[in-house]
Design an enzyme around this catalytic site. Structure first.
Site, PDB file in Angstrom:
ATOM      1  N   SER A 143       0.842  -1.201   0.000  1.00 33.17           N
ATOM      2  CA  SER A 143       0.000   0.000   0.000  1.00 33.17           C
ATOM      3  C   SER A 143       0.882   1.258   0.000  1.00 33.17           C
ATOM      4  CB  SER A 143      -0.954  -0.042   1.200  1.00 33.17           C
ATOM      5  OG  SER A 143      -1.894   0.996   1.141  1.00 33.17           O
ATOM      6  N   ASP A 352       4.331  23.877  -0.578  1.00 32.42           N
ATOM      7  CA  ASP A 352       5.728  23.719  -0.996  1.00 32.42           C
ATOM      8  C   ASP A 352       6.263  22.313  -0.704  1.00 32.42           C
ATOM      9  OD1 ASP A 352       5.711  23.990   1.746  1.00 32.42           O
ATOM     10  OD2 ASP A 352       7.403  25.393   1.845  1.00 32.42           O
ATOM     11  N   HIS A 405      -7.326  -5.289  -1.205  1.00 27.15           N
ATOM     12  CA  HIS A 405      -6.132  -4.488  -0.952  1.00 27.15           C
ATOM     13  C   HIS A 405      -5.160  -5.152   0.023  1.00 27.15           C
ATOM     14  CE1 HIS A 405      -3.874  -0.728  -0.737  1.00 27.15           C
ATOM     15  NE2 HIS A 405      -3.897  -0.805   0.577  1.00 27.15           N
TER      16      HIS A 405
END
Length: 429
Positions: A143, A352, A405
């Site tokens: 993951s 940023d 998953h």
């Protein structure tokens, strides 16, 4: 190897490393990073290469193994396994509202900005130079751990012999908004499947939601249980055995007595166990930031949700669960997130964030990479993973609908064995 502990068929040794919080200021504030080394008992005197495991998340510690089973069994046949508690988790200078209480919100946000994949990989490479400086090692990411693997291949491929990814090939370029637009579509599909499989689930959950709207109900941890909190249980729908866990919990949610209807205390206790926001705050604080490169998320999942009004429940309408999404109101409703609300707002506005992937480096990648892509994955968009595959050289993949998953947790020995064979050219994809 002199073990610190013995498990069934496994020797385990603890490692603790003192590393910079900010690698741009290496002699500044330091943190502790913990890793547990595993070795099969029969291999304790053999010199074997390491394979480092990057846990899913962000914000979750490495697994605590009970013995030689699952993917670890396959790995220990030829590796020493290093289970890394990523910075801020487990025994690695853990982050929570108490550990950050001495800082202002601005200081908290600045501190947390050092806990993404880039610094997790810097930690790993610093550890490699201490444990096996003359050798490369293999890396395995599940993951979010796959995000770490691709950053490792971008920033420090010289330390890696081979790489493995399960359920975690991210987009290299797409924005968080694009990620969540795809994710909401996946969650809609998982809802459809859930309510088709469990025919009375819609009745059970709408009855419960109506009760929550008409009564004040409090969880075992003291929080007021709201309908939007109830929707968060949907994060479990994308896991093997997750839908079953949610359904069986709903089955026991309401109890009728001659005195009236009330929410079962069992439900109120177990509900807390299916959500990790109080215990693993990094997941809430930095989940959207894992997609950010030179841009701010600005509560992406919350904004994108406006495109999907079906998720806004009202009495008389079908109930839908949400998925792996973080919302600003969570920092008002979960008690351990409340003290971090101001820091979360600053992180959501932070624009940023440095780039995580070097596209040129990945296009010329020489490290063998094998990946399992789960076509039904609720958390990682398959089409975005396939886009990335085309941009990373030397990457072979196995596309399968067999697993959800968390496939590596359910059938890890088979999955890792297949990926090792794929990486070494023993099988075709």
């Amino acid at each position: 190897m002199k073990p610190d502990m013995m498990l069934a068929g496994v020797f385990a040794k603890k490692h603790s490393f003192t590393l910079p919080l900010n690698y741009q200021q290496p002699i500044g504030e330091q943190i502790t990073v913990f890793a547990r080394e595993l070795c099969a008992i029969e291999n304790k005197d053999k010199k074997l290469p390491y394979i480092v495991f990057f846990q899913g998340g962000p914000g979750f510690a490495a697994m605590r193994p009970a013995g030689n089973s699952g993917w670890i069994r396959r790995a220990l046949k030829e590796f020493r396994v290093l289970l890394l508690d990523q910075r801020g988790t487990g025994l690695s200078s853990p982050i929570n509202y108490q550990s950050l209480a001495h800082l202002t919100p601005a200081q908290q946000a600045a501190y947390l900005s050092h806990f993404r994949a880039d610094n997790i990989v810097r930690d790993a490479e610093a550890i490699r130079t201490q444990l096996c400086p003359a050798d490369k090692w293999a890396i395995l990411g599940q993951s979010f751990g796959g995000f770490c693997v691709l950053h490792y291949l971008s920033a420090a491929p010289q330390g890696v012999s081979e790489a493995y990814i399960t359920g975690g090939i991210p987009s290299l370029t797409r924005s968080s908004d694009e990620v969540y637009q795809a994710t909401y579509q996946r969650v809609l599909a998982k809802n459809k499947d859930f309510f088709h499989r469990f025919h009375d689930a819609q009745h059970l959950v709408t009855r419960l939601a109506k009760h929550l709207l008409e009564n004040s109900v409090y969880l075992a941890t003291g929080e007021h249980l709201t309908v939007e909190m109830l929707q968060l249980l949907g994060i479990n729908l994308g896991m093997e055995q997750g839908p079953e866990s949610v359904y069986y919990l709903l089955e026991q949610a309401l109890v009728r007595t001659p005195q009236g209807e009330y929410v079962n205390p069992l439900f109120l206790n177990h509900f807390c166990q299916l959500l990790d926001y109080n215990t693993n705050p990094i997941f809430a604080l930095l989940h959207e930031a894992i997609y950010c490169q030179h841009n701010a998320s600005q509560w992406s999942a919350h904004r994108v949700r406006e495109q999907y009004p079906a998720f806004n429940y009202k009495i008389g309408k079908p109930f839908l669960f949400t998925g792996e999404m973080i919302y600003p109101w969570m920092f008002e409703q979960f008690s351990h997130l409340v003290p971090l609300k101001a820091a979360a707002e600053l992180l959501a506005d932070k624009a940023d964030w440095p780039a995580l992937y070097d596209l040129e480096q990945l296009s010329n990648n020489r490290v063998p990479v094998a990946a399992a892509i789960y076509s039904e994955d609720m958390y990682v968009e398959m089409n975005y993973s396939l886009e990335t595959v085309k941009r990373v050289a030397n990457l072979r993949y196995w596309l399968t609908s067999e697993y959800e998953h968390n496939g590596i947790r359910m059938d890890g020995e088979r999955i890792l064995d297949k990926l090792i064979s794929l990486n070494r050219g023993d099988i075709l994809r």
